[in-house]
Scaffold this motif. Structure first.
Motif, short mmCIF file in Angstrom:
data_model
loop_
_atom_site.label_atom_id
_atom_site.label_comp_id
_atom_site.label_asym_id
_atom_site.label_seq_id
_atom_site.Cartn_x
_atom_site.Cartn_y
_atom_site.Cartn_z
N SER A 8 0.86 -1.19 0.00
CA SER A 8 0.00 0.00 0.00
C SER A 8 0.90 1.23 0.00
CB SER A 8 -0.90 0.02 1.24
OG SER A 8 -1.76 -1.09 1.27
N VAL A 9 0.66 2.14 -0.95
CA VAL A 9 1.46 3.36 -1.03
C VAL A 9 0.58 4.54 -0.64
CG1 VAL A 9 2.95 4.79 -2.45
CG2 VAL A 9 2.76 2.35 -2.93
N VAL A 10 0.97 5.24 0.43
CA VAL A 10 0.20 6.35 0.97
C VAL A 10 0.72 7.67 0.41
CG1 VAL A 10 -0.50 7.58 3.07
CG2 VAL A 10 -0.34 5.07 3.07
N VAL A 11 -0.18 8.46 -0.17
CA VAL A 11 0.13 9.80 -0.66
C VAL A 11 -0.78 10.77 0.09
CG1 VAL A 11 0.29 11.33 -2.67
CG2 VAL A 11 0.57 8.84 -2.95
N CYS A 12 -0.20 11.78 0.72
CA CYS A 12 -1.00 12.77 1.47
C CYS A 12 -0.97 14.12 0.75
CB CYS A 12 -0.46 12.92 2.89
SG CYS A 12 -0.46 11.39 3.84
N SER A 13 -2.13 14.77 0.68
CA SER A 13 -2.22 16.06 0.00
C SER A 13 -3.14 16.99 0.78
CB SER A 13 -2.75 15.86 -1.43
OG SER A 13 -2.66 17.05 -2.18
N TYR A 14 -2.85 18.30 0.74
CA TYR A 14 -3.67 19.23 1.51
C TYR A 14 -3.99 20.53 0.77
CZ TYR A 14 0.30 22.31 2.48
OH TYR A 14 1.35 23.18 2.34
N SER A 15 -3.34 20.75 -0.38
CA SER A 15 -3.49 22.05 -1.05
C SER A 15 -3.88 21.87 -2.52
CB SER A 15 -2.19 22.84 -0.96
OG SER A 15 -2.22 23.99 -1.77
N HIS A 16 -4.80 22.73 -2.99
CA HIS A 16 -5.18 22.74 -4.40
C HIS A 16 -3.97 23.04 -5.30
CE1 HIS A 16 -9.39 22.00 -5.23
NE2 HIS A 16 -9.71 22.59 -4.09
N GLU A 17 -3.00 23.77 -4.76
CA GLU A 17 -1.81 24.10 -5.54
C GLU A 17 -1.05 22.85 -5.98
OE1 GLU A 17 0.61 26.76 -3.33
OE2 GLU A 17 -0.86 28.38 -3.30
N ARG A 18 -1.22 21.77 -5.22
CA ARG A 18 -0.52 20.52 -5.52
C ARG A 18 -1.40 19.51 -6.26
NH1 ARG A 18 3.51 19.68 -1.48
NH2 ARG A 18 4.75 21.58 -1.40
N TYR A 19 -2.54 19.95 -6.74
CA TYR A 19 -3.46 19.00 -7.38
C TYR A 19 -2.78 18.24 -8.52
CZ TYR A 19 -7.43 17.15 -9.99
OH TYR A 19 -8.30 16.30 -10.66
N ILE A 90 2.87 -4.46 3.44
CA ILE A 90 3.92 -3.43 3.44
C ILE A 90 3.24 -2.10 3.14
CG2 ILE A 90 6.04 -2.60 2.34
CD1 ILE A 90 6.53 -5.57 1.51
N ILE A 91 3.60 -1.06 3.89
CA ILE A 91 3.03 0.27 3.66
C ILE A 91 4.16 1.24 3.36
CG2 ILE A 91 1.62 2.13 4.61
CD1 ILE A 91 0.34 0.12 6.49
N ALA A 92 4.09 1.86 2.18
CA ALA A 92 5.11 2.82 1.76
C ALA A 92 4.52 4.22 1.75
CB ALA A 92 5.64 2.45 0.37
N PHE A 93 5.40 5.22 1.81
CA PHE A 93 4.98 6.61 1.83
C PHE A 93 5.75 7.42 0.81
CE2 PHE A 93 4.06 4.80 5.94
CZ PHE A 93 2.83 5.33 6.28
N ILE A 94 5.02 8.28 0.10
CA ILE A 94 5.64 9.21 -0.85
C ILE A 94 4.86 10.51 -0.78
CG2 ILE A 94 4.21 8.40 -2.79
CD1 ILE A 94 6.64 8.88 -4.62
N ASP A 95 5.53 11.65 -0.96
CA ASP A 95 4.87 12.95 -0.87
C ASP A 95 4.17 13.30 -2.18
OD1 ASP A 95 5.70 13.21 1.70
OD2 ASP A 95 7.28 14.68 1.29
N ASP A 96 3.28 14.30 -2.11
CA ASP A 96 2.48 14.67 -3.27
C ASP A 96 3.23 15.56 -4.26
OD1 ASP A 96 2.62 16.97 -1.77
OD2 ASP A 96 0.47 17.39 -1.78
N ASP A 97 4.52 15.79 -4.01
CA ASP A 97 5.33 16.56 -4.95
C ASP A 97 6.56 15.76 -5.36
OD1 ASP A 97 6.61 16.60 -2.55
OD2 ASP A 97 6.93 18.77 -2.47
#
Length: 343
Positions: A8-19, A90-97
């Motif tokens: 499972s790859v988790v991507v977190c986002s909070y801003s429209h600027e990063r859509y 397995i849980i992986a993490f990557i940023d929205d940029d």
């Protein structure tokens, strides 16, 4: 795919600027050579953004995508929501940029054949959006969320990996707990250290556990204009110093097992970074760049120390306040008992 562990790859986002950046991140996950992947997109308290993702034709076409919503503030809580929604072993993490290399997950997953390995991560390579900033020393690329000069670039055990390139066995979260929301970015509040604290907690809790760094599991991090600004980098340095102070004694336990990252880094600066640039200046090689690097190195080191010192001072004040409070309570109880005796 039954014999291949689900990641499972988790991507977190909070801003429209990063859509659109988030869409690019997800596209890089769809193109992975590793096929048993679940993508978990978590929106941090932004209902409009949550709605936009749910209405995206591209995202709706993906049968391995889950979109979740975090009501609690900050990146740590959003990641915790991602853990809750994930079904992979397995849980992986990557940023929205960030953009994952097509073999990113494959190069992470291979290490989980070793039962002692509980976490794996890799390098973050800069993806310059508006030109490289030569004045920023490569030793401090970590302030932009990227791999840095002096970092060992071979397979080895570490105490933590980059937050945008890390993975864990899912059982780790049930045994160790979730990310501590006292750390980590909240909106534009430059907090840091959540992955460091979590990695240290893992090593302190799970006996004989290993956190692995592999140079083959590559993620590219977009360096926007704001990430190259002096004020941004100073805030990152100060926040890191404060975080290391807050982690405190917990960190010292791990440093008995793994040589301190900070000690290695400082040693590298003294032995190599400053002498190398001074030699280049004497030899008239890229004089302006080397002078700028030396000034930045000195400034950033002082700011990190300032953040650490301020954290230590705050803890000292808090400890003193607790002592005073305890003394006042004890005095009050003593006087109350004396009054009862006199009655």
């Amino acid at each position: 795919m039954d014999n291949i562990p689900k990641v499972s790859v988790v991507v977190c986002s909070y801003s429209h600027e990063r859509y659109w950046d988030t869409i690019e991140t997800i596209e890089s996950l769809v193109k992975q050579s590793y096929k048993n992947i679940e993508i978990v997109l978590v929106v941090d308290r932004n209902l409009d953004l949550f709605k936009a993702f749910n209405e995206s034709e591209y995202l709706r076409s993906l049968d391995n995508l889950i979109i979740g919503f975090s009501n609690l503030p900050g990146l740590s809580n959003a990641r915790n929501k991602g853990v809750e929604l994930s079904s992979g072993s397995i849980i992986a993490f990557i940023d929205d940029d960030a953009i994952a290399d097509k073999d990113w997950i494959s190069n992470l997953a291979v290490f989980y054949k070793d039962p002692e390995v509980v976490s794996v991560g890799g390098p973050m390579k800069p993806l310059w959006i508006s030109g490289e900033a030569k004045w920023i020393p490569e030793e401090f690329y970590w302030t932009m969320g990227c791999s840095y000069k002096s970092q060992k670039d071979t397979i080895h055990c570490v105490r933590s990996n980059f937050g945008s390139n890390m993975s864990f066995r899912s059982m780790v979260f049930s045994k160790v707990g979730l990310f501590d929301d006292k750390y980590g970015l909240i909106n534009n509040n430059m907090r840091t250290g959540e992955e460091t604290e979590f990695g240290i907690r893992i090593l302190n809790t799970l006996n004989n556990s290993k956190i692995i760094y592999t140079p083959d599991a590559v993620v590219y991090h977009k360096i926007f204009e704001f990430r190259k600004s002096f004020s941004f980098l100073v805030k990152r340095c100060f926040g890191y110093g404060r975080a290391i102070s807050n982690i405190g004694s917990q960190k010292k336990l791990v440093d008995n097992q793994l040589q301190s990252t900070e000690t290695n880094f400082l040693s590298y600066l003294i032995k190599f970074s400053f002498p190398e640039r001074l030699k280049n200046i004497i030899r008239l090689r890229s004089v302006c760049t080397n002078i700028a690097n030396i000034v930045a190195l000195l400034t950033f080191c002082m700011v990190v120390f300032g953040g650490f010192a301020s954290g230590e001072l705050i803890q000292l004040i808090n400890s003193f306040s607790r002592v005073i409070l305890h003394f006042n309570e004890s005095s009050h109880n003593y006087l109350a008992k004396r009054k009862l005796i006199n009655l």
